[in-house]
Every structure is written in C-alpha cells, then in structure tokens.
Design a protein around this motif. Structure first.
Motif, PDB file in Angstrom:
ATOM      1  N   THR A 134       0.821  -1.142  -0.068  1.00  0.00           N
ATOM      2  CA  THR A 134       0.166  -0.144   0.076  1.00  0.00           C
ATOM      3  C   THR A 134       0.811   1.158  -0.116  1.00  0.00           C
ATOM      4  OG1 THR A 134      -0.111   0.106   2.470  1.00  0.00           O
ATOM      5  CG2 THR A 134      -1.681  -1.248   1.282  1.00  0.00           C
ATOM      6  N   LEU A 158       0.643   3.737   2.131  1.00  0.00           N
ATOM      7  CA  LEU A 158       1.077   3.927   3.423  1.00  0.00           C
ATOM      8  C   LEU A 158       2.227   3.047   3.954  1.00  0.00           C
ATOM      9  CD1 LEU A 158      -2.372   4.164   5.187  1.00  0.00           C
ATOM     10  CD2 LEU A 158      -0.741   6.117   5.042  1.00  0.00           C
ATOM     11  N   GLU A 159       2.258   1.872   3.408  1.00  0.00           N
ATOM     12  CA  GLU A 159       3.441   1.088   3.608  1.00  0.00           C
ATOM     13  C   GLU A 159       4.440   1.703   3.010  1.00  0.00           C
ATOM     14  OE1 GLU A 159       1.252  -3.461   4.219  1.00  0.00           O
ATOM     15  OE2 GLU A 159       2.163  -2.750   2.329  1.00  0.00           O
ATOM     16  N   GLU A 169       5.160   4.649   2.201  1.00  0.00           N
ATOM     17  CA  GLU A 169       5.506   6.051   2.911  1.00  0.00           C
ATOM     18  C   GLU A 169       6.362   5.596   4.225  1.00  0.00           C
ATOM     19  OE1 GLU A 169       5.548   8.745   1.607  1.00  0.00           O
ATOM     20  OE2 GLU A 169       4.156   8.982   0.259  1.00  0.00           O
ATOM     21  N   SER A 170       5.706   4.589   4.767  1.00  0.00           N
ATOM     22  CA  SER A 170       6.385   4.231   6.208  1.00  0.00           C
ATOM     23  C   SER A 170       7.845   3.844   5.641  1.00  0.00           C
ATOM     24  CB  SER A 170       5.657   3.026   6.861  1.00  0.00           C
ATOM     25  OG  SER A 170       6.323   2.487   8.078  1.00  0.00           O
ATOM     26  N   ASN A 216      10.059   6.778   5.461  1.00  0.00           N
ATOM     27  CA  ASN A 216      10.239   7.522   6.749  1.00  0.00           C
ATOM     28  C   ASN A 216      11.140   6.735   7.658  1.00  0.00           C
ATOM     29  OD1 ASN A 216       8.334   9.519   6.369  1.00  0.00           O
ATOM     30  ND2 ASN A 216       6.678   8.350   7.152  1.00  0.00           N
TER      31      ASN A 216
END
Length: 362
Positions: free
Chosen positions: A76, A78-79, A81-82, A85
C-alpha cells in the motif's frame, strides 16, 4: 587485469543476488548490459534493505528470498511511505539518498509491471504501488550546492600546496615517527602521481584504479579509461601529472617488486615476506587521500573532492562547459553546470562595489 576486476565485481553481485528473490535476479540480468556491475550491486543493496524492512515489519513471515510477487502487488501507499520514513528518520538517510533508493525500487516495480512477462504473456504484477509515490523535493539550488562544495575542495594555490605536501611535506612532518616516515618514503612517488593525475584530469576513482600501463599515451598526454556505461574514452591530463607519473614509473617495478605480467598502473606494496604486489584498490586510494587531507588540515577533502577541485579550476581557466562535460564524462550537462556557480569572484566584486562611495567604485 581489468577483466579480472570485472569478474570479481560480477561475483560480488552474484553473491548478494543469492540472498534476494528470483525476480530481482531476473531484473538485474535484464539491466546487466546497460549498467555497470557496481551500480547494479548498489541496486541490490537497496533492495536488501527494503526486503529486510518488510520482514522486520511483519509484512511477510518468511525469509526475504521467499517474498512473493503477490506481496509486492499488495503493497500500500501507506506501507511505502512508512518505509521511506524509516530510511529518513531511523537510518538517517538524506533526501537525495532516499530518492536514489526510491528510484531503484521504481525501476524494479516498473520492470515487474511493464516489461517482464509470464508464459501466458501477462505482467508479473498488475498493480504498481511505486507509480503512486513521488520523489522528495530537493530544494537546493545550484548556488547552494556550489557554496557547500566550495569549502571542501582545493582552490587557488591549494592545488600545488597539496601536491607538494604529498610529495615532500608529509614526510617532513612525521620525521620523528619512523614508521610513518618510512612508509611515506616508500610510497611518495606513487601517491603524488595519484593526486597529481586526479587534479590534472578529473578522473573518477573507479577510472583511476582501472588504468593499465598500456592505457597511457605519453605523446598525447592522455589515458584510456572505461567510463560509466562501459564507455571507452581517452582523457587528457596535465603536464605536471605527466611529470609525476614518469617519476613514479621509474621506481614502480623495483620498489614494488612487480611481476612483468602485472600491467596495473598503481600498485600496492607487497605485505609480508611472501606477499605479492597487486593493483591498488579503491578503498586503499580513499584511505591514502584521507590520510594526507587530514594532515594537510583539510579533512573533508576526498577523492571525489579532488575531482571537483579539477573541474572548478578547469572552468575558471577554460570556461567551456561542453568541453568540461566531456572531460569529466558526465552524461548530462546539468551535472557539469554546478561548476559555473563556484567561486564567482566577478559577482562578489560587483556586490562589494555597491557598498563603496560612487567615486571609489569607479
């Protein structure tokens, strides 16, 4: 000897590929004719970080080698982007480094979606999450990059002072330390030739260590090197570099006990009573430059900064960006343009004049 180095690089690449999923191996083989083994090794190193992160975050319960295509297809935003980060905040990667690793992942995912085919002519993955991820915006201007670089390179009379420091002053500085002094006496001609050749040509480290004796054209003051993309090019170097090279070559065979079959230009001293001389490695050159730079009082100086130093001086004296681009082997002229922003004395003089009384400025 150059073929031997290629074989060693290829073996290193195969070793890391053995730790990664089969589709990475296939992708790297697809790229093998287009990129150097060193670049592809860096790709694999980035993939290893990514796949290890997947396992550490419990996004896959097996080994990294067994991570299936289906897991990548279901990643995903979000994954990802994590993960980015994690690179930035936990591994302390700078924005440019994060962008480089993201670029490597984008290349892999693009291959899996748009190039690779199953036996029934379907793509390996139908959904590519990396296509939705944007690069970090790096806001540094050319001027900012140039200003950061300026304090870390050689300027003005520092070129010759550093060369002479390597040739003579380092030994004098450590005359009371027999070990350091004797080691400098052994290697000073070689080390001076290395510094002089980089400062007199702008060669990359990989190009420098790959030079064989037969690559040098003594009549034309140029050397044959293999540039990025496996391109052959003859690169010119300065008269001072030629003089230092010839000084080194007069002692190379006897000083380093070089076998006639060893055609490498730069040789390391044999270690131990049965040690054999061999081609100087990239890390050895980096360490010797670090040693001299620290003693010289400019610890930020590196092999790459010597290349930058040459480019800055070349631009100041020749002011021909296309020629400089060819000399440095840049694929894009934008990369070369940074040197047009370093040490702009005309601009500084103009600004200084603004503070003068009008009659004095004239």
């Amino acid at each position: 000897m150059r073929n031997q180095n290629k074989q060693q690089d290829f073996k290193k690449l195969q070793t890391i590929l053995n730790e990664l999923p089969w589709y990475v191996d296939e992708f790297i083989n697809h790229k093998l004719r287009k990129l150097s083994t060193a670049s592809l090794f860096n790709y694999c190193h980035d993939y290893k970080i990514f796949f290890n992160w997947i396992v550490s975050e419990n996004l896959w319960s097996g080994t990294i080698k067994d991570i299936p295509l289906e897991r990548l297809e279901k990643m995903t935003v979000l994954e990802i982007e994590s993960f980015l980060n994690y690179l930035h905040y936990e591994l302390d990667n700078k924005e440019l480094t994060v962008n480089r690793k993201l670029s490597a992942l984008k290349s892999l995912f693009n291959y899996l979606q748009n190039i690779a085919e199953t036996p029934d002519l379907k793509p390996y993955i139908s959904r590519n999450v990396m296509a939705k991820i944007e690069f970090n915006e790096v806001k540094e201007t050319m001027e900012t990059k140039a200003n950061k670089m300026e304090g870390k390179i050689l300027l003005g009379d520092e070129y010759e002072r550093f060369r002479l420091f390597v040739a003579n002053d380092y030994g004098e500085l450590h005359k009371e330390n027999k070990k350091l002094y004797n080691f400098h006496q052994l290697n000073k001609e070689r080390d001076t030739a290395i510094v002089s050749l980089i400062l007199g040509s702008g060669l990359r480290l990989s190009e420098l260590i790959g030079i064989d004796l037969d690559d040098i054209d003594f009549s034309k003051y140029c050397v044959r090197v293999i540039r990025k993309g496996n391109k052959e090019q003859y690169v010119f170097f300065s008269q001072i570099a030629m003089a230092d090279l010839q000084d080194y070559l007069t002692i190379r065979a006897s000083r380093y006990q070089v076998d006639k079959s060893n055609k490498a230009l730069f040789i390391s001293a044999p270690i131990g009573p049965k040690g054999k001389s061999r081609r100087l490695t990239a890390r050895s050159v980096e360490k010797l430059i670090e040693k001299y730079a620290t003693a010289f009082g400019k610890p930020s100086l590196s092999v790459h900064k010597l290349r930058h130093s040459f480019a800055t001086r070349y631009h100041a004296e020749i002011n021909d960006v296309p020629k400089l681009r060819r000399q440095l082997g840049h694929s894009s002229i934008q990369t070369t343009m940074i040197y047009t922003h370093i040490k702009n004395d005309d601009l500084k003089t103009a600004v200084d004049k603004m503070d003068m009384p009008k009659e004095q400025a004239d």
